[in-house]
Design a protein around this motif. Structure first.
Motif, PDB file in Angstrom:
ATOM      1  N   SER A  18       1.024  -1.166  -0.038  1.00 36.22           N
ATOM      2  CA  SER A  18       0.043   0.045   0.000  1.00 36.22           C
ATOM      3  C   SER A  18       0.931   1.175  -0.130  1.00 36.22           C
ATOM      4  CB  SER A  18      -0.940  -0.001   1.266  1.00 36.22           C
ATOM      5  OG  SER A  18      -1.866  -0.956   1.324  1.00 36.22           O
ATOM      6  N   GLY A  19       1.981   1.389   0.770  1.00 35.79           N
ATOM      7  CA  GLY A  19       2.747   2.399   0.774  1.00 35.79           C
ATOM      8  C   GLY A  19       3.488   2.691  -0.531  1.00 35.79           C
ATOM      9  N   PHE A  20       3.820   1.727  -1.187  1.00 35.98           N
ATOM     10  CA  PHE A  20       4.765   1.722  -2.751  1.00 35.98           C
ATOM     11  C   PHE A  20       3.681   2.233  -3.282  1.00 35.98           C
ATOM     12  CE2 PHE A  20       5.395  -0.333  -6.473  1.00 35.98           C
ATOM     13  CZ  PHE A  20       6.890   0.318  -6.823  1.00 35.98           C
ATOM     14  N   LEU A  22       0.901   3.998  -2.850  1.00 38.94           N
ATOM     15  CA  LEU A  22       0.488   5.359  -2.594  1.00 38.94           C
ATOM     16  C   LEU A  22       1.692   6.451  -3.009  1.00 38.94           C
ATOM     17  CD1 LEU A  22      -1.039   5.141   1.146  1.00 38.94           C
ATOM     18  CD2 LEU A  22      -2.107   5.787  -0.940  1.00 38.94           C
ATOM     19  N   GLU A  23       2.808   6.139  -3.057  1.00 39.01           N
ATOM     20  CA  GLU A  23       3.758   7.001  -3.612  1.00 39.01           C
ATOM     21  C   GLU A  23       3.955   6.986  -5.269  1.00 39.01           C
ATOM     22  OE1 GLU A  23       6.219   8.730  -2.172  1.00 39.01           O
ATOM     23  OE2 GLU A  23       5.190   8.402  -0.329  1.00 39.01           O
ATOM     24  N   GLY A  24       2.794   6.298  -5.596  1.00 43.33           N
ATOM     25  CA  GLY A  24       2.790   6.264  -7.098  1.00 43.33           C
ATOM     26  C   GLY A  24       3.498   4.970  -8.002  1.00 43.33           C
ATOM     27  N   GLY A  25       3.826   4.246  -7.372  1.00 47.62           N
ATOM     28  CA  GLY A  25       4.610   3.038  -7.756  1.00 47.62           C
ATOM     29  C   GLY A  25       3.326   1.984  -8.674  1.00 47.62           C
TER      30      GLY A  25
END
Length: 268
Positions: A18-20, A22-25
């Motif tokens: 999810s963090g990845f 959310l960073e646009g990945g």
């Protein structure tokens, strides 16, 4: 099945992915077959080199030990010990034979069988403590397998990244593909670090924690077995075992424990 272990693994993976995102990945950027082959295949190979086949065969049992919730209930077992003590004081030691021979716990069954056979208390303690040592060593062997994997995985990730960078630097004819190629190379490092710190090392820690609980439970039973052999009164055995009993279940309040003890005294 211990749902906390499964939930922890899934929650950790979900948080990272999810963090990845959310960073646009892009989700597809996290899944590279070659990186997975180098890291997971290399880690397994390193573990296989480190341990004999007899140890490697323990991996399924180690996983079962880590993911299976213990079935024993210390409070029910304390009731059993007080029940056995009441029977033996009234009718003799052999009166509990039919209860003991069908008991599902091997450690408790074997210990009480030795008591009924008239084995010396010092010898019973020695045998039971030896079984506890063997169980602890077996659990340590389980944990070492995953601790070893947790040590090798990040290194395999670095090796995979270096191999990827070698490939990238050997093909600099198209500068436009340089950035994506480097990103792919670093996927191996990601696999190595994540697998070590989210899978292998946490499983090793869970096995060690399970081992501590298991040995504590065996020690609890040993005191009960020796107390029955010594002919101690049921209420004394209950107080002794209650003093040894440590619970990590926050749902069991002090009031509930007192209520349960009062109910048992009324039944007696």
């Amino acid at each position: 099945m211990d749902m906390t272990t499964i939930f922890g693994l899934l929650a950790g993976l979900a948080a990272l992915i999810s963090g990845f995102l959310l960073e646009g990945g892009q989700l597809g950027g996290l899944f590279k077959a070659t990186a997975a082959l180098i890291v997971f295949g290399g880690t397994f190979a390193a573990v296989a080199v480190s341990f004999p086949m007899s140890r490697l065969r323990m991996i399924p049992k180690a996983l079962q030990f880590a993911f299976t919730k213990p079935q024993h209930d210390a409070y029910e077992m304390m009731d059993e010990f007080t029940k056995f003590a009441s029977i033996t004081r009234r009718h003799g030691m052999l009166a509990i034979e039919k209860h003991v021979s069908a008991h599902p716990d091997d450690f408790m069954r074997e210990g009480l069988m030795m008591v009924m056979d008239g084995t010396d208390p010092a010898l019973i303690r020695q045998i039971l403590e030896l079984e506890m040592d063997v169980a602890e060593q077996r659990h340590e062997g389980y944990a070492k397998l995953f601790e070893s994997a947790g040590g090798y995985a990040p290194t395999m990730g670095i090796i995979g990244t270096v191999m990827g960078l070698i490939h990238v630097l050997g093909n600099l004819t198209d500068p436009g593909t340089l950035g994506p190629s480097i990103a792919i190379a670093f996927t191996a490092t990601l696999y190595g670090v994540v697998s070590a710190n989210l899978i292998y090392l946490p499983i090793a820690t869970k096995i060690n924690t399970r081992s501590e609980d298991e040995i504590q439970h065996m020690e609890f039973m040993m005191h009960g077995i020796l107390a029955i052999q010594a002919g101690e009164p049921p209420h004394v055995i209950r107080k002794k075992l209650d003093a040894l009993l440590l619970t990590d279940d926050p749902s069991v309040t002090l009031m509930q424990l007192k209520k349960k003890a009062v109910e048992h005294e009324i039944q007696e």
